[in-house]
Each structure stands twice: as C-alpha cells, then as structure tokens.
Design a protein around this motif. Structure first.
Motif, PDB file in Angstrom:
ATOM      1  N   TYR A 248       1.219  -9.919  -2.648  1.00 33.49           N
ATOM      2  CA  TYR A 248       2.852  -9.791  -2.537  1.00 33.49           C
ATOM      3  C   TYR A 248       3.258  -8.997  -1.262  1.00 33.49           C
ATOM      4  CZ  TYR A 248       7.630  -9.649  -3.850  1.00 33.49           C
ATOM      5  OH  TYR A 248       9.084  -9.970  -3.894  1.00 33.49           O
ATOM      6  N   PHE A 249       2.223  -7.873  -0.936  1.00 35.78           N
ATOM      7  CA  PHE A 249       2.656  -7.110   0.116  1.00 35.78           C
ATOM      8  C   PHE A 249       1.468  -7.159   1.172  1.00 35.78           C
ATOM      9  CE2 PHE A 249       5.416  -4.568  -2.989  1.00 35.78           C
ATOM     10  CZ  PHE A 249       6.708  -5.298  -2.495  1.00 35.78           C
ATOM     11  N   ASN A 250       1.278  -6.158   1.941  1.00 32.19           N
ATOM     12  CA  ASN A 250       0.185  -6.119   2.954  1.00 32.19           C
ATOM     13  C   ASN A 250      -1.271  -6.148   2.286  1.00 32.19           C
ATOM     14  OD1 ASN A 250       1.666  -6.493   5.218  1.00 32.19           O
ATOM     15  ND2 ASN A 250       2.052  -4.294   5.388  1.00 32.19           N
ATOM     16  N   MET A 251      -2.295  -6.342   3.024  1.00 27.95           N
ATOM     17  CA  MET A 251      -3.615  -6.539   2.476  1.00 27.95           C
ATOM     18  C   MET A 251      -4.073  -5.371   3.204  1.00 27.95           C
ATOM     19  SD  MET A 251      -6.407  -9.381   2.998  1.00 27.95           S
ATOM     20  CE  MET A 251      -5.482 -10.592   2.302  1.00 27.95           C
ATOM     21  N   ASN A 252      -4.737  -4.287   2.232  1.00 31.44           N
ATOM     22  CA  ASN A 252      -5.029  -3.155   2.858  1.00 31.44           C
ATOM     23  C   ASN A 252      -6.500  -3.024   3.055  1.00 31.44           C
ATOM     24  OD1 ASN A 252      -2.616  -1.820   2.627  1.00 31.44           O
ATOM     25  ND2 ASN A 252      -3.094  -1.039   0.590  1.00 31.44           N
ATOM     26  N   THR A 253      -7.533  -3.710   2.549  1.00 32.54           N
ATOM     27  CA  THR A 253      -8.670  -3.331   2.555  1.00 32.54           C
ATOM     28  C   THR A 253      -9.585  -4.704   2.132  1.00 32.54           C
ATOM     29  OG1 THR A 253     -10.715  -2.146   1.892  1.00 32.54           O
ATOM     30  CG2 THR A 253      -8.839  -2.669   0.223  1.00 32.54           C
ATOM     31  N   LEU A 254     -10.902  -4.738   2.526  1.00 27.69           N
ATOM     32  CA  LEU A 254     -11.507  -5.759   2.212  1.00 27.69           C
ATOM     33  C   LEU A 254     -13.150  -5.510   2.025  1.00 27.69           C
ATOM     34  CD1 LEU A 254     -13.479  -7.574   4.492  1.00 27.69           C
ATOM     35  CD2 LEU A 254     -11.152  -7.541   5.612  1.00 27.69           C
ATOM     36  N   SER A 255     -13.884  -6.308   1.372  1.00 25.98           N
ATOM     37  CA  SER A 255     -15.382  -6.013   1.288  1.00 25.98           C
ATOM     38  C   SER A 255     -16.147  -7.401   1.069  1.00 25.98           C
ATOM     39  CB  SER A 255     -15.621  -5.116   0.343  1.00 25.98           C
ATOM     40  OG  SER A 255     -17.132  -4.741   0.044  1.00 25.98           O
ATOM     41  N   TYR A 256     -17.372  -7.456   1.741  1.00 25.69           N
ATOM     42  CA  TYR A 256     -18.097  -8.760   1.665  1.00 25.69           C
ATOM     43  C   TYR A 256     -19.369  -8.663   0.293  1.00 25.69           C
ATOM     44  CZ  TYR A 256     -17.237 -11.960   5.299  1.00 25.69           C
ATOM     45  OH  TYR A 256     -16.406 -13.026   6.304  1.00 25.69           O
ATOM     46  N   SER A 257     -19.438  -9.427  -0.218  1.00 31.73           N
ATOM     47  CA  SER A 257     -20.621  -9.328  -1.300  1.00 31.73           C
ATOM     48  C   SER A 257     -21.938  -9.247  -0.352  1.00 31.73           C
ATOM     49  CB  SER A 257     -20.614 -10.520  -2.220  1.00 31.73           C
ATOM     50  OG  SER A 257     -20.748 -11.486  -1.660  1.00 31.73           O
ATOM     51  N   HIS A 258     -22.874  -8.863  -1.348  1.00 29.78           N
ATOM     52  CA  HIS A 258     -24.367  -8.572  -0.739  1.00 29.78           C
ATOM     53  C   HIS A 258     -24.761 -10.029   0.020  1.00 29.78           C
ATOM     54  CE1 HIS A 258     -25.136  -9.731  -4.804  1.00 29.78           C
ATOM     55  NE2 HIS A 258     -26.230 -10.211  -4.248  1.00 29.78           N
ATOM     56  N   ASP A 259     -24.318 -11.330  -0.792  1.00 31.83           N
ATOM     57  CA  ASP A 259     -24.884 -12.207  -0.233  1.00 31.83           C
ATOM     58  C   ASP A 259     -23.998 -13.011   0.701  1.00 31.83           C
ATOM     59  OD1 ASP A 259     -22.923 -13.029  -1.955  1.00 31.83           O
ATOM     60  OD2 ASP A 259     -24.202 -14.376  -3.248  1.00 31.83           O
ATOM     61  N   GLY A 260     -22.796 -12.638   1.076  1.00 31.92           N
ATOM     62  CA  GLY A 260     -21.938 -13.087   2.022  1.00 31.92           C
ATOM     63  C   GLY A 260     -21.143 -14.336   1.429  1.00 31.92           C
TER      64      GLY A 260
ATOM     65  N   ILE B 136     -11.913  -4.088   8.789  1.00 27.22           N
ATOM     66  CA  ILE B 136     -12.578  -5.292   9.271  1.00 27.22           C
ATOM     67  C   ILE B 136     -13.991  -4.974   8.656  1.00 27.22           C
ATOM     68  CG2 ILE B 136     -11.439  -5.537  11.458  1.00 27.22           C
ATOM     69  CD1 ILE B 136     -13.239  -3.745  12.641  1.00 27.22           C
ATOM     70  N   ARG B 137     -14.781  -6.115   8.505  1.00 28.31           N
ATOM     71  CA  ARG B 137     -16.109  -6.011   7.728  1.00 28.31           C
ATOM     72  C   ARG B 137     -17.073  -7.335   8.562  1.00 28.31           C
ATOM     73  NH1 ARG B 137     -14.599  -1.596   6.756  1.00 28.31           N
ATOM     74  NH2 ARG B 137     -14.687  -0.532   4.667  1.00 28.31           N
ATOM     75  N   PHE B 138     -18.265  -7.013   8.712  1.00 25.29           N
ATOM     76  CA  PHE B 138     -19.135  -8.020   9.180  1.00 25.29           C
ATOM     77  C   PHE B 138     -19.601  -8.637   7.794  1.00 25.29           C
ATOM     78  CE2 PHE B 138     -19.497  -6.913  13.620  1.00 25.29           C
ATOM     79  CZ  PHE B 138     -19.831  -8.197  14.004  1.00 25.29           C
ATOM     80  N   SER B 139     -19.842 -10.036   7.985  1.00 29.14           N
ATOM     81  CA  SER B 139     -20.688 -10.718   6.909  1.00 29.14           C
ATOM     82  C   SER B 139     -22.155 -10.041   6.782  1.00 29.14           C
ATOM     83  CB  SER B 139     -20.674 -12.120   7.031  1.00 29.14           C
ATOM     84  OG  SER B 139     -21.681 -12.587   5.957  1.00 29.14           O
ATOM     85  N   PRO B 140     -22.862 -10.034   5.738  1.00 27.81           N
ATOM     86  CA  PRO B 140     -24.066  -9.600   5.779  1.00 27.81           C
ATOM     87  C   PRO B 140     -25.038 -10.516   6.580  1.00 27.81           C
ATOM     88  CG  PRO B 140     -23.359  -9.474   3.535  1.00 27.81           C
ATOM     89  CD  PRO B 140     -22.077 -10.086   4.243  1.00 27.81           C
ATOM     90  N   THR B 141     -24.775 -11.923   6.568  1.00 25.30           N
ATOM     91  CA  THR B 141     -25.385 -13.120   7.358  1.00 25.30           C
ATOM     92  C   THR B 141     -25.460 -12.498   8.980  1.00 25.30           C
ATOM     93  OG1 THR B 141     -23.614 -14.455   7.278  1.00 25.30           O
ATOM     94  CG2 THR B 141     -25.353 -14.750   5.544  1.00 25.30           C
TER      95      THR B 141
END
Length: 883
Positions: free
Chosen positions: A347-359, A685-690
């Motif tokens: 509904y409002f801004n997106m604050n954070t993110l995280s990739y799972s270990h398999d991407g 920002i996050r990099f994908s595990p792959t």
C-alpha cells in the motif's frame, strides 16, 4: 559481461492508474504500472513488464485487434506506439492535451482519441514501414460542450459513440454520409460515463455515473414501422448498409440502479454477444446484469476502494478489475465464482527485500506492515503475512530451510514458515523498542536485530526463542547488521559514525570501533568474509580488511549517484549532490564487484579492486516522481512556486473528488503533513544467489535486472577466420570439441546451444576431460541456464557429472570465484529433483488407483483393498497385458 544487466521485470506493483484491458484472445491482461506496462498471462501464470517507459504515469492503454500495436498515453497526452510482440517503440507522438480514452477501430484502420471536448480520428500507422509522419489525422469531431469521457466503436467500424460530462452521448460516422448530422442522446441528469452498441446495432445503451441506464431504439413512424428499415427516400435498407446514419433514436426503457447516495458508478463494460453489462462502483462492489431487461445476475464486493477500471474478455467469462488506491488487480470468473488472478502490491513504499538461498523467491517488506513473498520467475505474489502492526524495516531468508525472518518498528522480530505459511516464532526485547535492522547467521539458528531507541543489539535463539545476548556500545540508532559468512562475527553500523565487529563466541566483549566520517547506513561482507564494505551518509564507500581492521580502499560515490532534482529545488541536478548517499550494499557472488543504491534514481556497480564505476542504472525515468528531472522547467514556475508542488484538489470538477474528510491537503492520515509526492529512490538492493540478476526495492516497486546473453555480443579470443559459417562446417564434420570451443569464443548463445545439443551423449565424458579449463566456467554457466529451459534432463545431468568429475579439483580451489555458477547449477538440479519427485508421487498414486480398481472389478470387493503385494503385481501385469 559483468555489467550486462538489463531491466527484466517489475514485481510488487500490479496496477497504479489508467485502464486495464484484455488481449483479443482473452488469455492475458495489460495493466499500467506507473509509466510502464505489465502483461499478466492468465493461462501460463506468468507476468512480464515491457522495458519501454513513458514520460509520466500512463493514463490510457489501447491495443489493436490483431495484437500488433500498443498505444500507451501518459497523463500529459504524450503517446508511444509500440510493437506489442517485440516490446519496441515505433513512434512518439504528442496529443498536447490529457487523453481520457483511446480506442482502435475493430478493423484496426483508425485510432479514436478524446481531445478535450473534441474527438480526433487518426489513421493507424503501418508497423512494417518506417514513416516520416506516421500519425495522419482523418477527421476531428465536435459537438460536446464538456470533456469527452469515453469512445465505443460499432462492430463494422463505421460508427462510434462518445459520452461526455455534458450529460449526453453522441453518434458519429467515420466517413461523411450525405444528409447525416451527429445524433445526440440527451436525457441524463448526470455525466454519461459509457455508451454501448448491441450485437445487431439496433440498440444503444447509455450509463450515467449516478446509476441511470437508458435503452435507445429506433422510433416508429406513423405506419408503425421502424425507421431503421427505411431510408430518407423511402427505399428499403438492409443491415449491411449504413442504416444507423438514418435512424431516429428514442428512449425505449429506463433502468435505475439503487445505490447509496454517496456511491457512484465509476466504470462500465458491455459484452455484446451475450448482452452482459458490468458496472463497477465507487464502494468496491461490481454487478452483472443481463440486457435489455436489466436482470441482475451477479453482485460481489471485490475491493474496499473504488473500482477504477474494469474489462471483460472476448468470451465474457472473465472480468478484470483494477483498484488504483489499493494497487489491486483482480480477475474474476463469474460463472464459477472463483478468482483467476488476485494480486496486490504494498500500500505504501517497499522498504526492504531478500532473496531465498535458491534464488526462486523474493521477500519484500513495506511501510504497510506486510511481508510479501514473490516468485522470481513468474512475478506473482503467492503469500502475504500481515502479522506486523507497523512498518517492516528488514527481511532475511535463512540460508537453510524454508524460514523467513522480518523485523518491524512494532518491536517484534517474527519467523515465518514457508511450508505451512504461518508465523511460528515471535522475538521481543525485555523493554519495548523499535527494530531498524536484522541479520541471520549462516546456520539459521541465531537471529540478531538492532534498535533505534536504546541503540542496543539483541540476539535470540531460533530454536527456543530465548534472548541469548544484548550488545551495547553504540551511541546512535543501529542502522545495519551483517553476519560474516563464517558465522562467528557480527558487524553493526550506527548513526554514531562507527562500525563495530562483535565476536559472538569469545569471552571478551571489548570491541574497538571503526570510526567513520559520517553516519553509517549499510555494511556488507565479501562472500569469503575477509573484507567489509561500509556506506556512509557523505556518499562514500569504505573497504576494511576484517582481520586487522585496516582500511584498504575508498570510493567517493557522491558524484556518481548524484542526479535528479526535486520539485522545490532551486538548483540543477548537477549542483545538488549534497543529499545523495548510498543506503544499501550488495557484493556479487565472486566478490569482485559491489552494487550500491540509495537516495537517488541511480544504482551504481563498482569494481572493488580497481575502485572504478562499471555501470550506472537508472531505476526510473518517470517525471511524475520527484528526483527524476535534471533541469528546472521555467514553464512550470508561477507566482506561487512550482505548479507541481501546489495542491489543486479543490479545483476538481466532480464534487466527490473535492470532498475530503481530513484536513485540507492532509495525506496518509498525518494531519500535519501536506502534499505528498513520491521520490525516485532505492531503499534496498540484493543480488540473486545465482549471480545472474539483482533486485531493487524502489519507489516504482520491485525492479529486477538480469543478464540477457542472447542479445549482447561479447566475443572471446576472436580472429578473422572464426565465423558462424565456419563453425557450422566444423560441426557438420562431427568435430564437436573444436566446434564447442569456437562457439564459446563467438559467445553467441544460439550457436552454443546448437553445438551443445548436437553432441552425442556417449562423447560427453571425453569432451568434458578435453575441454580447456578457461571454458569450463562458461560451460557450467550455460548448462545451468539450459537446465531451467530445456526438457533434456538426463543429458544436462550427464554434462554436469562429467564436468565436475573432470575439473572438480580446480573448481574447488577457486570456489569463491565460481560461487555464482555453483548456485545456478544447484538451483536447476533442485528444480529437477522437485519436479521428478512430484511426478513419481503422482504416478505412484495413479498406479495404486488402477490396481485397486482392477482388483475390485475382478474380485467383487467394494472396498478395493488388495490383500498382498504379489496379487498387486499379478493384477498390474494382467491390466498391462490386456491394454
């Protein structure tokens, strides 16, 4: 290839404003998301977002009947004509006024566009030819005294209906007809939002926003005959002739939808083959009626806010609804009363993110207190956790197991089970605090969170939920936390301008802080754990050697990230770098590059060793956001300041748009805050595990950038004799090793795939041993990509086994360098395992069912139980023999 990342998809935002529409086949739906367009495939259950961008937020979409041309018009009237199948922009055009509606004619020859109180008819440009002036104005129609709201074409593409705020609807012809004057449909007391033709063109329906639905038919003459059967000279006309131009229309029936006094009809759609009328209300309720009797068939409350747009597919089975205020997109199958699609962003801004270990999955947390988990390949959200009561500040996946952790300003850290989709653990502090950062150790057994109230760091056991330790020493809010890859050290950064490295299992709690020149906003460990990157408020990236705590590098990034000016800025973007800084860092899997994003429209990719900028990605070009313009536009400067910064809500034409129960100009419930305008920036920002993609939580949503190796030409050790023709000649002579090396030197993915699939399985082991080591990483990366997109499971597994057996020792010695390749292979093989396991389970149950049914038929037992395994085998063999 290190910086060859291109925009791939947009998740987290499914609908913003404007109209939604189905493709002609009815299998996909197009939705405007800011200044981009997303396509949701309802059959394959996937989504994709086109890479092109309008200047501002899109207000109108139109798709040609053959699905070749897409017209997207922004809020200022600037349009892009796009090749829908390829997603490439063909032409730019400016209608110069805001456009409310635009429609392609059913034969695709014309485009009708609202132009204030006028309607313009343009010839459709040819998508196969390159034209100097592709848009050619055919005619301009006048007659309405106020803004035109909608356009509807007849099935034969000879007529179209328009509706306006002047409470009338009008009928126009495409080509001039002798003696014809535009027909006016008057009688409504409110603005007419839509008008529709029936399937036989003998009936016209008009809908006003206050619930009046009028049915118009031809008036009978003195002899009792309908006017639509006779022309002006008395000759008989057939349906194939332009009879609508000579019809005298009159109101045949009036229907009124009983609504609350404050409820309005916001959107409407009509399915002429089945005479179904769909109305969307401002209360979030939609209704389905059968015309012309106006018999109610279906009514449902699908949203808590107004239904901004609705559409119905060609078969009339699926209804699509868009709610702009909630960012919600729904597709409802009304006959079975089930959802085909139900998606909603934060509904409002997106604050954070995280990739799972398999991407495969991406978790996001927003200011609305919700944690959402998205499928990285399909772009759909499949689970939403709403246990938090305040803004979510950080989310992290456990390295092992299906567990997701989240920290929130409500004073709790929660652990979610992604198998049963439940919150199974809640971690709290002895005294209520607000958690601003989160970190999970590599084993997944310890979770740490930093507070912004008492400046302490809390550490809990995931198994027991008990508080293990409390680290004190910071003198400001703890902004960031990170566990080392070995798991025995925790790095914390604070607004007090220091970074502390905590020894988790040592006896001594004495920590020597690393003093920085400004507030610390983000820290990140290199994948091998030997280097630490720190981002500070002054726009610098500082690198430390972890063991001795010495500074080994510094990148001055303020000039790199600077760009974009706000509405109230008095300087250009080049002179406004004082507030630009990085607030999120991420290392690549090999540790050679670092990705940094922050309070700007840019995301920067740096080479750690050389301390140079490799690439700069612009997350948005949307001028509707603050921080995207580069220069001051003097045309928008008035005596009261910039016109974009003035709250003009009270100037709205409709009363319901002017009314606001809160204080004038108040937004988001804060009575002291005035006009709120989103700013283009990156929160995380996050990099994908792959290693092949990275994601950014930004103002626009969850942006995913990935490498597209099929487009980029990046040859390796190329010479003049190395051509695709010579490669195919070598392949025809069955010299597979030479052809494979030539393909990798050309680095063209289609050529590599052709050579790869031409190699006999019996030669794989020999080729894997003879393949030079310099090509082994590229070969593994190609096989990992081939695993995800190809049905040749056994062939890919044979290659993986042969390459690891032949070069495993060399790869192990350089495991950090090839970490992204290993993760990509692990992801593909895990998908194989999951797919084969599901297939085996399905086959086992199917075979058991066949055995039980055949035994019950042969023995006459109603329960179908088989007494022994021998009898199972015997019956199964009899069934297979008879088959």
């Amino acid at each position: 290839m290190k910086a060859n990342y291109e925009f791939s998809n947009l998740c987290g935002t499914v609908y913003r404003q404007g109209n939604i529409l189905f493709t002609p086949d009815g299998n996909s739906i197009l939705s405007p998301v800011g200044n981009r367009v997303s396509v949701f495939d309802l059959v394959k259950n996937t989504s994709r977002t086109f890479s092109f961008e309008n200047r501002k937020n899109i207000s109108v979409l139109a798709l040609s009947p053959n699905s070749r041309l897409l017209l997207s018009i922004d809020s200022d009237g600037r349009a892009l004509l796009v090749n829908y199948r390829r997603g490439t922009v063909l032409h730019h055009f400016n209608f110069r006024v805001p456009v409310v509606d635009a429609q392609f004619s059913p034969d695709g020859a014309y485009i009708s566009v609202t132009h204030g109180s006028h309607v313009q008819l343009w010839r459709t440009p040819n998508h196969l030819l390159r034209e100097f002036a592709p848009f050619e104005l055919h005619r301009e129609y006048t007659g309405h005294h106020d803004a035109v709201l909608s356009i509807t074409w007849s099935a034969d593409s000879k007529y179209f209906l328009t509706t306006g705020r002047d409470m009338t609807a009008r009928l126009y012809t495409v080509d001039p007809v002798e003696g014809f004057r535009p027909r006016t449909f008057a009688g409504h007391r409110d603005p007419v939002i839509q008008a529709f033709f029936s399937a036989d063109n003998k009936t016209i329906y008009t809908v006003s926003d206050h619930g009046a639905i009028f049915t118009w038919r031809a008036k009978a003459d003195e002899n009792g005959k309908d006017d639509d059967a006779m022309s002006e000279d008395g000759t008989s006309l057939t349906l194939a002739e332009p009879i609508l131009a000579h019809v005298r229309w009159g109101i045949a029936e009036k229907h009124f939808h009983n609504m609350d006094h404050h409820t309005l009809i916001v959107s409407a759609a009509f399915h002429s083959p089945s005479d179904l009328l769909v109305l969307g209300l401002s209360s979030g309720v939609f209704g389905l009626w059968e015309m012309p009797s106006f018999t109610p068939l279906h009514m449902l409350n699908v949203s808590q806010e107004r239904i901004s747009s609705l559409a119905i597919n060609a078969s009339g089975e699926w209804l699509a609804f868009g709610a702009a205020k909630l960012g919600q997109l729904l597709v409802w199958e009304w006959q079975s009363e089930s959802y085909v699609l139900k998606q909603q962003g934060h509904y409002f801004n997106m604050n954070t993110l995280s990739y799972s270990h398999d991407g495969q999955h991406v978790a996001t947390g927003g200011e609305d207190g919700k944690v959402k988990v998205w499928n990285a390949s399909s772009g759909f959200c499949f689970v939403t956790f709403s246990e938090h009561t305040s803004s979510v500040s950080s989310v992290e996946f456990a390295r092992q197991g299906q567990v997701l952790f989240s920290a929130s300003l409500d004073g709790t850290v929660r652990a979610f089970d992604l198998v049963r989709y439940r919150n199974f653990r809640v971690f709290t502090s002895p005294t209520p605090v607000q958690f601003s950062s989160l970190a999970v150790d590599p084993s997944g057994e310890v979770v740490a969170a930093g507070s912004q109230d008492n400046f302490e760091i809390y550490m809990w056991s995931v198994q027991t939920g008990k508080l293990l330790d409390v680290f004190t020493g910071h003198e400001g809010p703890v902004a960031t936390l990170a566990f080392s890859p070995t798991g025995n050290q925790l790095a914390s950064g604070s607004w007090d301008g220091s970074v502390r490295l905590w020894d988790l299992y040592g006896r001594s709690r004495a920590v020597e802080p690393l003093q920085m020149g400004a507030n610390v906003l983000a820290v990140a460990y290199r994948p091998d754990g030997k280097e630490l990157a720190v981002a500070t408020l002054d726009g610098q990236l500082t690198f430390f050697h972890v063991e001795d705590g010495k500074q080994v590098g510094l990148i001055e990034g303020r000039k790199d990230i600077s760009g974009g000016r706000k509405t109230d800025d008095r300087t250009t973007a080049a002179n406004n770098s004082g507030s630009k800084h990085f607030n999120s860092l991420a290392y690549t899997a090999d540790g050679q590059n670092v990705l940094a994003g922050g309070n700007s429209k840019y995301v920067c990719l740096y080479d750690v060793r050389e301390r140079v900028l490799l690439a700069k990605f612009q997350i948005s070009q949307n001028l509707s956001l603050d921080g995207t313009e580069e220069f001051l536009d003097s045309r928008k400067v008035t005596e009261a300041g910039n016109i974009d910064g003035i709250d003009r809500q009270g100037e709205a034409s409709d009363l319901e748009d002017r009314l606001n129960p809160r204080l004038p100009g108040a937004q988001r419930g804060d009575m002291g805050k005035r006009r709120y305008r989103q700013e283009a920036r990156t929160m995380c920002i996050r990099f994908s595990p792959t290693g092949r993609s990275w994601a950014a939580a930004s103002t626009e949503g969850l942006l995913i950038y990935s490498t597209d190796e099929s487009i980029a030409f990046d040859p390796f050790d190329l010479d003049i004799d190395l051509t695709p023709q010579s490669l195919l000649e070598v392949l025809a002579q069955h010299e597979y090793l030479k052809a494979l090396v030539m393909a990798f030197r050309l680095n063209e993915k289609p050529l590599i795939q052709r050579v790869y699939e031409s190699i006999p399985p019996s030669d794989v082991r020999l080729l894997a041993r003879q393949l030079p080591m310099v090509y082994v990483p590229a070969m593994l990366r190609f096989v990992a990509d081939h695993i995800e997109r190809s049905p040749h499971m056994e062939f890919d597994l044979v290659w993986v086994n042969a390459l690891l057996a032949a070069h495993g020792r060399e790869l192990r010695d350089h495991s950090n360098e090839y970490a992204s390749v290993f993760r990509a292979m692990h992801k593909g093989i895990s998908d194989f395992e999951r797919m084969i396991g599901k297939l085996c389970d399905d086959n086992m149950f199917s075979l058991q069912y066949i055995i039980d049914q055949s035994h019950a038929k042969n023995t006459g037992h109603p329960n179908g139980k088989v007494p022994s395994l021998d009898m199972e085998i015997e019956v199964a063999s009899e069934v297979s023999a008879s088959a």
